[in-house]
Design an enzyme around this catalytic site. Structure first.
Site, PDB file in Angstrom:
ATOM      1  N   LEU A  19     -21.574 -72.514  51.312  1.00  0.00           N
ATOM      2  CA  LEU A  19     -21.830 -71.512  52.354  1.00  0.00           C
ATOM      3  C   LEU A  19     -21.792 -70.104  51.779  1.00  0.00           C
ATOM      4  O   LEU A  19     -22.592 -69.237  52.158  1.00  0.00           O
ATOM      5  CB  LEU A  19     -20.815 -71.656  53.499  1.00  0.00           C
ATOM      6  CG  LEU A  19     -20.682 -73.035  54.152  1.00  0.00           C
ATOM      7  CD1 LEU A  19     -19.797 -72.952  55.391  1.00  0.00           C
ATOM      8  CD2 LEU A  19     -22.031 -73.628  54.507  1.00  0.00           C
TER       9      LEU A  19
ATOM     10  N   GLU B 120     -16.580 -74.477  42.395  1.00  0.00           N
ATOM     11  CA  GLU B 120     -16.081 -73.196  41.887  1.00  0.00           C
ATOM     12  C   GLU B 120     -16.632 -72.903  40.492  1.00  0.00           C
ATOM     13  O   GLU B 120     -16.882 -71.765  40.138  1.00  0.00           O
ATOM     14  CB  GLU B 120     -14.548 -73.179  41.858  1.00  0.00           C
ATOM     15  CG  GLU B 120     -13.892 -73.002  43.211  1.00  0.00           C
ATOM     16  CD  GLU B 120     -14.157 -71.654  43.868  1.00  0.00           C
ATOM     17  OE1 GLU B 120     -14.492 -70.678  43.158  1.00  0.00           O
ATOM     18  OE2 GLU B 120     -14.039 -71.569  45.100  1.00  0.00           O
ATOM     19  N   GLU B 121     -16.837 -73.963  39.694  1.00  0.00           N
ATOM     20  CA  GLU B 121     -17.348 -73.780  38.332  1.00  0.00           C
ATOM     21  C   GLU B 121     -18.818 -73.353  38.318  1.00  0.00           C
ATOM     22  O   GLU B 121     -19.268 -72.700  37.386  1.00  0.00           O
ATOM     23  CB  GLU B 121     -17.181 -75.074  37.520  1.00  0.00           C
ATOM     24  CG  GLU B 121     -15.739 -75.445  37.216  1.00  0.00           C
ATOM     25  CD  GLU B 121     -15.095 -76.337  38.276  1.00  0.00           C
ATOM     26  OE1 GLU B 121     -14.154 -77.063  37.951  1.00  0.00           O
ATOM     27  OE2 GLU B 121     -15.543 -76.313  39.441  1.00  0.00           O
TER      28      GLU B 121
ATOM     29  N   ASP C  65     -25.163 -79.293  49.625  1.00  0.00           N
ATOM     30  CA  ASP C  65     -24.360 -79.711  48.475  1.00  0.00           C
ATOM     31  C   ASP C  65     -24.787 -81.121  48.057  1.00  0.00           C
ATOM     32  O   ASP C  65     -25.041 -81.979  48.914  1.00  0.00           O
ATOM     33  CB  ASP C  65     -22.877 -79.700  48.856  1.00  0.00           C
ATOM     34  CG  ASP C  65     -21.996 -80.230  47.747  1.00  0.00           C
ATOM     35  OD1 ASP C  65     -21.673 -79.466  46.826  1.00  0.00           O
ATOM     36  OD2 ASP C  65     -21.662 -81.436  47.785  1.00  0.00           O
TER      37      ASP C  65
ATOM     38  N   LYS D 271     -18.146 -62.660  55.211  1.00  0.00           N
ATOM     39  CA  LYS D 271     -18.147 -62.548  53.747  1.00  0.00           C
ATOM     40  C   LYS D 271     -18.937 -63.660  53.064  1.00  0.00           C
ATOM     41  O   LYS D 271     -18.970 -64.792  53.526  1.00  0.00           O
ATOM     42  CB  LYS D 271     -16.705 -62.556  53.217  1.00  0.00           C
ATOM     43  CG  LYS D 271     -15.948 -61.291  53.543  1.00  0.00           C
ATOM     44  CD  LYS D 271     -14.732 -61.090  52.663  1.00  0.00           C
ATOM     45  CE  LYS D 271     -13.624 -62.039  52.943  1.00  0.00           C
ATOM     46  NZ  LYS D 271     -12.374 -61.637  52.269  1.00  0.00           N
TER      47      LYS D 271
ATOM     48  N   HIS E 278      -8.824 -74.669  46.422  1.00  0.00           N
ATOM     49  CA  HIS E 278      -8.553 -73.344  47.002  1.00  0.00           C
ATOM     50  C   HIS E 278      -7.347 -73.366  47.954  1.00  0.00           C
ATOM     51  O   HIS E 278      -6.431 -72.553  47.827  1.00  0.00           O
ATOM     52  CB  HIS E 278      -9.790 -72.834  47.745  1.00  0.00           C
ATOM     53  CG  HIS E 278      -9.564 -71.529  48.446  1.00  0.00           C
ATOM     54  ND1 HIS E 278      -9.384 -70.344  47.771  1.00  0.00           N
ATOM     55  CD2 HIS E 278      -9.441 -71.230  49.775  1.00  0.00           C
ATOM     56  CE1 HIS E 278      -9.181 -69.361  48.639  1.00  0.00           C
ATOM     57  NE2 HIS E 278      -9.206 -69.875  49.859  1.00  0.00           N
TER      58      HIS E 278
ATOM     59  N   GLU F 182      -5.202 -73.612  54.765  1.00  0.00           N
ATOM     60  CA  GLU F 182      -5.711 -72.420  55.464  1.00  0.00           C
ATOM     61  C   GLU F 182      -5.313 -72.425  56.943  1.00  0.00           C
ATOM     62  O   GLU F 182      -5.094 -71.369  57.540  1.00  0.00           O
ATOM     63  CB  GLU F 182      -7.234 -72.324  55.326  1.00  0.00           C
ATOM     64  CG  GLU F 182      -7.714 -71.885  53.955  1.00  0.00           C
ATOM     65  CD  GLU F 182      -7.527 -70.382  53.680  1.00  0.00           C
ATOM     66  OE1 GLU F 182      -7.053 -69.656  54.572  1.00  0.00           O
ATOM     67  OE2 GLU F 182      -7.860 -69.949  52.562  1.00  0.00           O
TER      68      GLU F 182
ATOM     69  N   PHE G   9     -18.470 -84.722  60.027  1.00  0.00           N
ATOM     70  CA  PHE G   9     -18.645 -84.590  58.571  1.00  0.00           C
ATOM     71  C   PHE G   9     -17.327 -84.828  57.831  1.00  0.00           C
ATOM     72  O   PHE G   9     -17.310 -85.338  56.712  1.00  0.00           O
ATOM     73  CB  PHE G   9     -19.141 -83.181  58.214  1.00  0.00           C
ATOM     74  CG  PHE G   9     -20.609 -82.951  58.409  1.00  0.00           C
ATOM     75  CD1 PHE G   9     -21.542 -83.597  57.607  1.00  0.00           C
ATOM     76  CD2 PHE G   9     -21.064 -82.078  59.381  1.00  0.00           C
ATOM     77  CE1 PHE G   9     -22.904 -83.373  57.776  1.00  0.00           C
ATOM     78  CE2 PHE G   9     -22.422 -81.850  59.556  1.00  0.00           C
ATOM     79  CZ  PHE G   9     -23.346 -82.502  58.763  1.00  0.00           C
TER      80      PHE G   9
ATOM     81  N   HIS H 127      -3.193 -65.081  49.664  1.00  0.00           N
ATOM     82  CA  HIS H 127      -4.337 -64.681  48.850  1.00  0.00           C
ATOM     83  C   HIS H 127      -4.020 -63.489  47.938  1.00  0.00           C
ATOM     84  O   HIS H 127      -4.919 -62.790  47.492  1.00  0.00           O
ATOM     85  CB  HIS H 127      -5.529 -64.329  49.752  1.00  0.00           C
ATOM     86  CG  HIS H 127      -6.095 -65.515  50.470  1.00  0.00           C
ATOM     87  ND1 HIS H 127      -5.431 -66.150  51.504  1.00  0.00           N
ATOM     88  CD2 HIS H 127      -7.261 -66.199  50.299  1.00  0.00           C
ATOM     89  CE1 HIS H 127      -6.168 -67.166  51.944  1.00  0.00           C
ATOM     90  NE2 HIS H 127      -7.277 -67.213  51.224  1.00  0.00           N
TER      91      HIS H 127
END
Length: 351
Positions: A89, A53-54, A22, A123, A254, A165, A150, A238
């Site tokens: 990812l 996301e864009e 990134d 996924k 998110h 999450e 990180f 979700h």
């Protein structure tokens, strides 16, 4: 592994690696990554990209694949390395799965959200026609390398985003994890999940929290890696959030959108009599302590209805609604009435 080292160094061919990073992570850590490969005498190509996301699209996947092709990557021995947040990812995972039908790849998550979520499981995917992760597949990485250092450079809001999450897994499966978040949430935000000396009264809350979150996630995903069983506790938060997140981009991240969904579903559980008033309040207070939004103006009743209709299309005609039945325990429900949902929504908006 000494045997692997011997094989690697005995080979006459120079080690080669293709890395997608990134662009923000590259600004912070790119020099260290380059120094690492140079130090180890690895021929490498580093592709820095804007992964948001864009930009999460097939166009970016094809961009990566063009560069992979130029690099002449050997798909048997040269895994692609993805260094970044969950979007990075996901994109790299899809690119790797397409190149020569399946090229191995390694995930190196750099945000809290990707550390506990995207690093685990099989996924990958990209957004398509304003729909989240509409294109994708199931190709697990050959490895995920987890390094919490990180996380120290990401903004506080991103830490909170990842906590959404983690809270999902706590509410669905682990009362002890919920208690850790309730009691140490501010400390985790303040210290950015770094293990600090001098905080003995907190234990190592960062290590415990991330370890339990990942272990509980693996417990759910490992037996059902390809989602043959559509009854999934990890879908909590979700059901509505994909529609909400894409509709209000970029105002919600998110994990924040997931938490808005979880807050509403907490009211649904309360309206059904699954949660008492005190348990509902404990959950909402924990969310607020983690600096997560518990409501968003974009989450209208019409959006909720639309999102649940979309859910039915992709879950075998059943809502398969995960709901907490206490703190750290949950079940899947298919019989929540429209009247109950609307009653929960009105109380949620009023509060």
């Amino acid at each position: 592994d000494p045997q692997q080292m011997e094989l690697a160094t005995a080979s006459k061919r120079k080690l080669r690696r293709f890395i997608v990073i990134d662009e923000v992570v590259d600004e912070l850590y790119g020099s260290k990554v380059r120094a690492y490969f140079q130090e180890n005498n690895v021929q490498h190509k580093i592709l820095a990209l804007p992964t948001t996301e864009e930009t999460k699209s097939m166009d970016l996947v094809l961009n990566i694949l063009q560069e992979v092709q130029k690099f002449s990557l050997d798909r048997r021995t040269e895994p692609i390395i993805a260094i970044g947040g969950g979007v990075c990812l996901d994109i790299v995972g899809l690119a790797a799965s397409l190149y020569r039908r399946r090229t191995p790849y390694i995930r190196v998550p750099t945000t809290l959200l990707s550390y506990v979520d995207a690093s685990v499981g099989a996924k990958n995917g990209v957004n398509f026609l304003q729909c989240k992760n509409k294109l994708g597949g199931y190709t697990p990485p050959v490895a995920s390398f987890l390094d919490r250092s990180f996380i120290q450079s990401i903004p506080r809001r991103h830490i909170s985003n990842g906590l959404g999450e983690i809270l999902k897994m706590a509410l669905m499966k682990h009362k002890g994890l919920f208690d850790l978040l309730k009691n140490h949430g501010k400390h985790l935000l303040d210290t950015k999940f770094q293990s600090c000396n001098g905080f003995a009264h907190h234990g190592d809350a960062a290590l415990q929290t991330t370890r339990i979150a990942i272990e509980t996630m693996l417990e759910e995903l490992a037996p059902n890696l390809w989602e043959d069983d559509l009854d999934r506790l990890v879908d909590f938060g979700h059901l509505i959030s994909p529609e909400l997140e894409m509709r209000v981009l970029p105002s919600l991240m998110h994990g924040e959108a997931v938490n808005v969904d979880m807050a509403f579903m907490t009211y649904v559980a309360h309206a059904r009599g699954l949660l008492g008033a005190e348990e509902k309040e404990q959950i909402l207070q924990c969310m607020q302590g983690l600096e997560l939004p518990v409501w968003h103006s974009g989450c209208s009743w019409a959006l909720i209805q639309r999102a649940l209709r979309e859910r039915l299309k992709h879950s075998g005609g059943q809502p398969r609604m995960p709901l907490p039945t206490g703190l750290g325990v949950a079940d899947i429900f298919n019989d929540t009435s429209e009247e109950t949902l609307e009653r929960a929504y009105k109380l949620w908006v009023k509060d």
